[in-house]
Scaffold this motif. Structure first.
Motif, PDB file in Angstrom:
ATOM      1  N   UNK A 144      33.173 -63.059 -57.278  1.00 15.57           N
ATOM      2  CA  UNK A 144      32.081 -63.129 -58.254  1.00 15.57           C
ATOM      3  C   UNK A 144      30.931 -64.062 -57.849  1.00 15.57           C
ATOM      4  N   UNK A 145      31.199 -65.280 -57.344  1.00 12.72           N
ATOM      5  CA  UNK A 145      30.084 -66.147 -56.956  1.00 12.72           C
ATOM      6  C   UNK A 145      29.167 -65.533 -55.897  1.00 12.72           C
ATOM      7  N   UNK A 146      29.743 -64.759 -54.983  1.00 17.49           N
ATOM      8  CA  UNK A 146      28.933 -64.120 -53.943  1.00 17.49           C
ATOM      9  C   UNK A 146      27.992 -63.081 -54.551  1.00 17.49           C
ATOM     10  N   UNK A 147      28.491 -62.309 -55.505  1.00 15.74           N
ATOM     11  CA  UNK A 147      27.650 -61.304 -56.149  1.00 15.74           C
ATOM     12  C   UNK A 147      26.557 -61.975 -56.990  1.00 15.74           C
ATOM     13  N   UNK A 148      26.894 -63.086 -57.630  1.00 17.21           N
ATOM     14  CA  UNK A 148      25.887 -63.837 -58.388  1.00 17.21           C
ATOM     15  C   UNK A 148      24.813 -64.400 -57.463  1.00 17.21           C
ATOM     16  N   UNK A 149      25.235 -64.856 -56.300  1.00 18.95           N
ATOM     17  CA  UNK A 149      24.308 -65.399 -55.313  1.00 18.95           C
ATOM     18  C   UNK A 149      23.330 -64.324 -54.849  1.00 18.95           C
ATOM     19  N   UNK A 150      23.849 -63.143 -54.596  1.00 17.40           N
ATOM     20  CA  UNK A 150      22.973 -62.044 -54.166  1.00 17.40           C
ATOM     21  C   UNK A 150      21.973 -61.682 -55.256  1.00 17.40           C
ATOM     22  N   UNK A 151      22.380 -61.727 -56.504  1.00 18.74           N
ATOM     23  CA  UNK A 151      21.450 -61.434 -57.597  1.00 18.74           C
ATOM     24  C   UNK A 151      20.310 -62.455 -57.625  1.00 18.74           C
ATOM     25  N   UNK A 152      20.627 -63.694 -57.326  1.00 17.63           N
ATOM     26  CA  UNK A 152      19.590 -64.726 -57.266  1.00 17.63           C
ATOM     27  C   UNK A 152      18.640 -64.472 -56.102  1.00 17.63           C
ATOM     28  N   UNK A 185      23.254 -50.067 -53.231  1.00 23.01           N
ATOM     29  CA  UNK A 185      22.103 -49.225 -53.599  1.00 23.01           C
ATOM     30  C   UNK A 185      21.366 -49.783 -54.811  1.00 23.01           C
ATOM     31  N   UNK A 186      21.998 -50.676 -55.557  1.00 21.53           N
ATOM     32  CA  UNK A 186      21.350 -51.257 -56.743  1.00 21.53           C
ATOM     33  C   UNK A 186      20.473 -52.453 -56.392  1.00 21.53           C
ATOM     34  N   UNK A 235      25.441 -42.276 -45.928  1.00 22.99           N
ATOM     35  CA  UNK A 235      25.445 -41.278 -46.992  1.00 22.99           C
ATOM     36  C   UNK A 235      24.614 -41.749 -48.182  1.00 22.99           C
ATOM     37  N   UNK A 236      24.609 -43.052 -48.407  1.00 22.66           N
ATOM     38  CA  UNK A 236      23.828 -43.626 -49.516  1.00 22.66           C
ATOM     39  C   UNK A 236      22.455 -44.107 -49.077  1.00 22.66           C
ATOM     40  N   UNK A 237      22.070 -43.658 -47.862  1.00 22.09           N
ATOM     41  CA  UNK A 237      20.732 -43.966 -47.316  1.00 22.09           C
ATOM     42  C   UNK A 237      20.464 -45.474 -47.256  1.00 22.09           C
ATOM     43  N   UNK A 238      21.507 -46.193 -46.881  1.00 19.88           N
ATOM     44  CA  UNK A 238      21.381 -47.641 -46.729  1.00 19.88           C
ATOM     45  C   UNK A 238      21.024 -47.983 -45.277  1.00 19.88           C
TER      46      UNK A 238
END
Length: 243
Positions: A144-152, A185-186, A235-238
């Protein structure tokens, strides 16, 4: 400003764009099963160094950085365990017109890293798995902290290169990888995705430190698995990097 470092690489080419001066910091809260630098884990070891001293050395490499589109990368260990030191170096580097990059797990809370991101041009973000249980098994800590960091980082519009280490029988579940691709993708700030095949180059350090190396019988991923993994991101055009 005094910090504790593990080592320095003066002309690195894989930790960010161009030719880079790389500082590997001492200390890490994660215990990744495939870590190739377990000697960086302890915060009490390493070499103490002054930020002014190290900036003088970094400046010597400015011509190489300028000609190659490179700069300064601070890696680890986990560099954000020493945020004041990293911020001080980055601030001084920016005054010299040097591109700054940090290689991090993103585990350290945003409220604990001070103003490092104010002087950061690029983040290499290690996402070990998008499956929370696998992530905990691989690292010993929560995802979770890593995903929160990416959002920041996305809020600040700081470019990110995502790094994913592909380990057979550990992080090679294709459904988990697809879920990671969907999540990516988000995001609006991901410039590149690196699939890094597992290797055992650091195994000897585990033996020297008398640590249990759980992956001693794990093979490196074969070409077909690497290709299949990359195809999921495509496939997700990343922006998957094909090296």
């Amino acid at each position: 400003m005094i910090g504790r470092i593990h080592s320095i690489e003066t002309c690195g080419t894989v930790d960010g764009p161009g030719i880079r001066y790389i500082i590997f910091m001492q200390g890490c809260p994660l215990r990744c099963q495939y870590c190739h630098n377990p000697d960086t884990w302890k915060t009490s070891t390493g070499e103490q160094i002054d930020s002014d001293e190290i900036i003088k050395e970094i400046i010597k490499y400015k011509p190489y950085m300028k000609n190659s589109g490179g700069g300064l990368t601070i890696s680890g260990g986990e560099p954000l365990l020493q945020p004041e030191f990293v911020a001080d170096i980055f601030k001084k580097a920016k005054k010299q017109g040097i591109h700054t990059c940090i290689d991090t797990s993103g585990f350290i809370g945003i409220d604990k890293i001070g103003n490092v991101l104010d002087y950061t041009d690029l983040v290499l973000l290690d996402i070990k798995s998008y499956n929370k249980d696998v992530y905990k098994d691989v690292t010993g800590v929560s995802l979770e902290p890593t995903l929160n960091f990416e959002q920041e980082l996305m809020k600040r519009n700081i470019p990110v290169w995502i790094r994913y280490v592909l380990v057979p029988n550990l992080t090679d579940n294709l459904n988990d990888i697809e879920e990671l691709a969907k999540y990516l993708t988000t995001l609006t700030n991901v410039e590149r995705i690196d699939v890094l095949p597992f290797h055992k180059m650091g195994e000897f350090k585990w033996k020297e430190l008398n640590y249990e190396y759980k992956l001693k019988n794990t093979l490196e991923p074969d070409d077909s698995l690497i290709k299949e993994t990359k195809e999921i991101f495509k496939k997700y055009k990343l922006p998957i990097f094909n090296s």
